[in-house]
Motif scaffolding. Structure first.
Motif, PDB file in Angstrom:
ATOM      1  N   ILE A  38       0.836  -1.206   0.000  1.00 17.15           N
ATOM      2  CA  ILE A  38       0.000   0.000   0.000  1.00 17.15           C
ATOM      3  C   ILE A  38       0.869   1.254   0.000  1.00 17.15           C
ATOM      4  O   ILE A  38       0.607   2.218  -0.737  1.00 17.15           O
ATOM      5  CB  ILE A  38      -0.944   0.003   1.217  1.00 17.15           C
ATOM      6  CG1 ILE A  38      -1.981  -1.120   1.087  1.00 17.15           C
ATOM      7  CG2 ILE A  38      -1.631   1.352   1.380  1.00 17.15           C
ATOM      8  CD1 ILE A  38      -2.785  -1.357   2.341  1.00 17.15           C
ATOM      9  N   ALA A  39       1.922   1.249   0.806  1.00 19.95           N
ATOM     10  CA  ALA A  39       2.790   2.419   0.912  1.00 19.95           C
ATOM     11  C   ALA A  39       3.520   2.694  -0.401  1.00 19.95           C
ATOM     12  O   ALA A  39       3.639   3.850  -0.826  1.00 19.95           O
ATOM     13  CB  ALA A  39       3.793   2.212   2.050  1.00 19.95           C
ATOM     14  N   ILE A  40       4.009   1.639  -1.061  1.00 18.32           N
ATOM     15  CA  ILE A  40       4.714   1.838  -2.322  1.00 18.32           C
ATOM     16  C   ILE A  40       3.758   2.321  -3.408  1.00 18.32           C
ATOM     17  O   ILE A  40       4.107   3.176  -4.234  1.00 18.32           O
ATOM     18  CB  ILE A  40       5.437   0.541  -2.741  1.00 18.32           C
ATOM     19  CG1 ILE A  40       6.577   0.240  -1.758  1.00 18.32           C
ATOM     20  CG2 ILE A  40       5.995   0.650  -4.164  1.00 18.32           C
ATOM     21  CD1 ILE A  40       7.342  -1.027  -2.059  1.00 18.32           C
ATOM     22  N   GLU A  41       2.542   1.808  -3.415  1.00 20.52           N
ATOM     23  CA  GLU A  41       1.534   2.300  -4.360  1.00 20.52           C
ATOM     24  C   GLU A  41       1.203   3.762  -4.069  1.00 20.52           C
ATOM     25  O   GLU A  41       1.009   4.567  -4.992  1.00 20.52           O
ATOM     26  CB  GLU A  41       0.271   1.443  -4.279  1.00 20.52           C
ATOM     27  CG  GLU A  41      -0.922   1.983  -5.061  1.00 20.52           C
ATOM     28  CD  GLU A  41      -0.711   2.003  -6.564  1.00 20.52           C
ATOM     29  OE1 GLU A  41      -1.640   2.414  -7.289  1.00 20.52           O
ATOM     30  OE2 GLU A  41       0.382   1.627  -7.044  1.00 20.52           O
ATOM     31  N   ALA A  42       1.172   4.123  -2.787  1.00 19.42           N
ATOM     32  CA  ALA A  42       0.867   5.509  -2.407  1.00 19.42           C
ATOM     33  C   ALA A  42       1.945   6.468  -2.892  1.00 19.42           C
ATOM     34  O   ALA A  42       1.649   7.629  -3.218  1.00 19.42           O
ATOM     35  CB  ALA A  42       0.705   5.616  -0.890  1.00 19.42           C
ATOM     36  N   THR A  43       3.186   6.010  -2.939  1.00 21.45           N
ATOM     37  CA  THR A  43       4.256   6.882  -3.472  1.00 21.45           C
ATOM     38  C   THR A  43       3.995   7.236  -4.933  1.00 21.45           C
ATOM     39  O   THR A  43       4.313   8.347  -5.371  1.00 21.45           O
ATOM     40  CB  THR A  43       5.635   6.205  -3.343  1.00 21.45           C
ATOM     41  OG1 THR A  43       5.662   4.995  -4.107  1.00 21.45           O
ATOM     42  CG2 THR A  43       5.984   5.911  -1.902  1.00 21.45           C
ATOM     43  N   THR A  44       3.416   6.315  -5.688  1.00 21.68           N
ATOM     44  CA  THR A  44       3.085   6.598  -7.091  1.00 21.68           C
ATOM     45  C   THR A  44       2.038   7.701  -7.185  1.00 21.68           C
ATOM     46  O   THR A  44       2.182   8.654  -7.963  1.00 21.68           O
ATOM     47  CB  THR A  44       2.558   5.333  -7.789  1.00 21.68           C
ATOM     48  OG1 THR A  44       3.515   4.284  -7.674  1.00 21.68           O
ATOM     49  CG2 THR A  44       2.282   5.597  -9.260  1.00 21.68           C
ATOM     50  N   LEU A  45       0.978   7.580  -6.387  1.00 15.26           N
ATOM     51  CA  LEU A  45      -0.112   8.555  -6.424  1.00 15.26           C
ATOM     52  C   LEU A  45       0.360   9.930  -5.949  1.00 15.26           C
ATOM     53  O   LEU A  45      -0.072  10.955  -6.484  1.00 15.26           O
ATOM     54  CB  LEU A  45      -1.275   8.066  -5.564  1.00 15.26           C
ATOM     55  CG  LEU A  45      -1.882   6.715  -5.975  1.00 15.26           C
ATOM     56  CD1 LEU A  45      -2.969   6.300  -4.994  1.00 15.26           C
ATOM     57  CD2 LEU A  45      -2.421   6.773  -7.392  1.00 15.26           C
TER      58      LEU A  45
END
Length: 473
Positions: A119-126
């Motif tokens: 979730i955290a790595i995906e959040a960095t994309t957003l």
């Protein structure tokens, strides 16, 4: 409470979207300073997490946290001068996204649960996508969509890999928390077939975000189009966050006795990345894209050293730290060149040494550092990797590794010499602001200082981190 360190930039980032420009700039630097102080506190005191099943302090996370915090603080100071000198549309979105980006990257470093990490790595994309689209041009829009789509496909594969790791638990009839700490402790009980499948998907998924070839295609466009402070964060920090997901999964593989499977795969992807950078860097016409391919090279070096293991794993961690310092400096310096010459094209620059002498010192010093020359830290890391690779018997692979590094150096040197010394259309000096140079000097001097004196706590943290994957020094 440990979680407060990523909640602070989340709150200030959300507030920055609605604040006036001057307050937003102040908030950017103030948050960076507070975050650095909290990071030092976490380093010294190592407080407990409020939700220990999701967050925990690990040596590799601590290293990344300290690097992120130091880089963001210096980059935020540079950003103030950069914003004053450049035309950034919707500055509140830029500063707000920078702070949210800091929050999500910090969350990655502290994540212990395998799904929270995802979730955290995906959040960095957003959080970082709006930074790439800052200039709102057609090319910036294309780069942003490419970044979001390719990284989203990669992160979907990482999600599948994470699910397969939990399947390895079910097949092995293991009852435990789905955290990296717990999984490493019971790795020997996991089903090896499903664990191998999970590792491959996680490596490809997070490797996409890390910039490993052949999943690297988003990276040159994104780094080229993003403003230089954002490029510095993307290359110097974001790539490290993606590597953390691979590192922690590789630690599970090592604990399960499957490093004989994961190691060669990391070596192959690392070597492919270095060779891809060597292929494309020779014909680059833009200096920011040139630096982006250099990042792909260095991520390949880190993956290669991690796969070799032993002393090479220690060298890979050294490279991780120093690449962040040096590449961030280079991307900030590229911002000065862009402000001075008004173009990203190498042919539109020239005589940097005489027209922008302060920037030239930072640029040429960064070139020497990223090329692996002493006394900068990449020299130590790369030497350790090469020695360990030869000792492991990978003679042919190591020879290809060294040859590719030589080709990349030749490509970099050719372009850096053209930018620095080739005749320009005009010899008129360009305004060279000290406030836009000293953060780069600080980053380069930090790299040099760590070569001659490394605090014992930092040394032991690196040793403890690489020990989890069978590394040592």
């Amino acid at each position: 409470m440990l979680e407060i360190i990523f909640l602070i930039p989340f709150v200030t980032g959300a507030a920055a979207f609605f604040l006036p420009r001057a307050i937003g700039r102040t908030l950017l630097v103030l948050t960076g300073a507070i975050h650095l102080l909290f990071s030092l506190f976490v380093w010294v005191s190592q407080p407990a997490a409020r939700f220990p099943e999701y967050f925990a302090i690990a040596p590799e996370g601590l290293l990344s946290l300290l690097v992120i915090s130091l880089l963001f603080f210096l980059i935020s100071i540079y950003t103030i001068g950069y914003l004053k000198a450049s035309a950034v549309q919707r500055e509140n979105i830029f500063t707000g996204s920078m702070l949210l980006f800091l929050s999500t990257m910090t969350m990655v470093t502290l994540s212990d649960h395998i799904m929270v990490m995802w979730i955290a790595i995906e959040a960095t994309t957003l959080a970082s996508a709006p930074l790439i689209y800052t200039h709102r041009s057609a090319s910036a829009l294309e780069a942003t969509w490419k970044y979001v789509l390719i990284c989203s496909v990669g992160i979907a594969m990482a999600l599948l890999g994470s699910v397969l790791v939990t399947v390895a638990m079910d097949v092995g009839h293991v009852e435990a928390q789905v955290s990296f700490t717990a999984l490493t402790g019971i790795a020997g009980q996991l089903d090896p077939g499903w664990l191998k499948a999970g590792f491959v998907f996680i490596l490809v998924g997070y490797g996409t975000k890390m910039g490993l070839a052949p999943m690297h295609t988003w990276l040159p466009d994104a780094h080229s189009e993003a403003p230089s402070p954002a490029s510095a964060l993307l290359s110097g920090v974001l790539l490290n966050c993606a590597y953390l997901g691979i590192f922690k999964t590789n630690a599970i593989m090592h604990a399960a006795g499957l490093d004989g499977f994961s190691g060669p795969i990391l070596i192959i992807f690392g070597l492919l990345s270095i060779m891809a950078a060597a292929t494309f860097i020779l014909k680059q016409t833009e200096y920011k894209r040139m630096l982006a391919y250099s990042s792909i090279e260095n991520m390949g070096i880190i993956a290669f050293g991690t796969g070799i293991g032993g002393t090479a794993a220690y060298g890979a961690m050294i490279c991780l730290i120093h690449h962040s310092l040096i590449k961030s400096s280079l991307f900030l310096t590229s911002g000065n060149i862009l402000l001075g010459f008004g173009s990203r094209l190498i042919e539109k620059t020239g005589s940097l040494a005489t027209r922008m002498p302060k920037t030239f010192v930072a640029f040429f010093g960064g070139f020497a550092a990223i090329s692996g020359f002493p006394p900068f830290g990449l020299f130590i890391g790369e030497v350790l990797i090469i020695i360990a690779a030869f000792r492991s018997g990978n003679v042919v692979v190591t020879a290809v590794f060294i040859l590719s590094l030589c080709v990349i150096f030749a490509g970099l040197a050719n372009n850096v010499m053209r930018i620095s010394f080739s005749p320009a259309d005009s010899n008129t000096p360009i305004k060279d602001q000290t406030s836009l140079v000293w953060p780069q000097y600080a980053l380069l001097l930090t790299s040099v200082a760590l070569c001659f004196w490394m605090p014992e706590t930092l040394q032991q943290t690196i040793v403890h981190a690489v020990k989890a994957i069978g590394g040592g020094f």
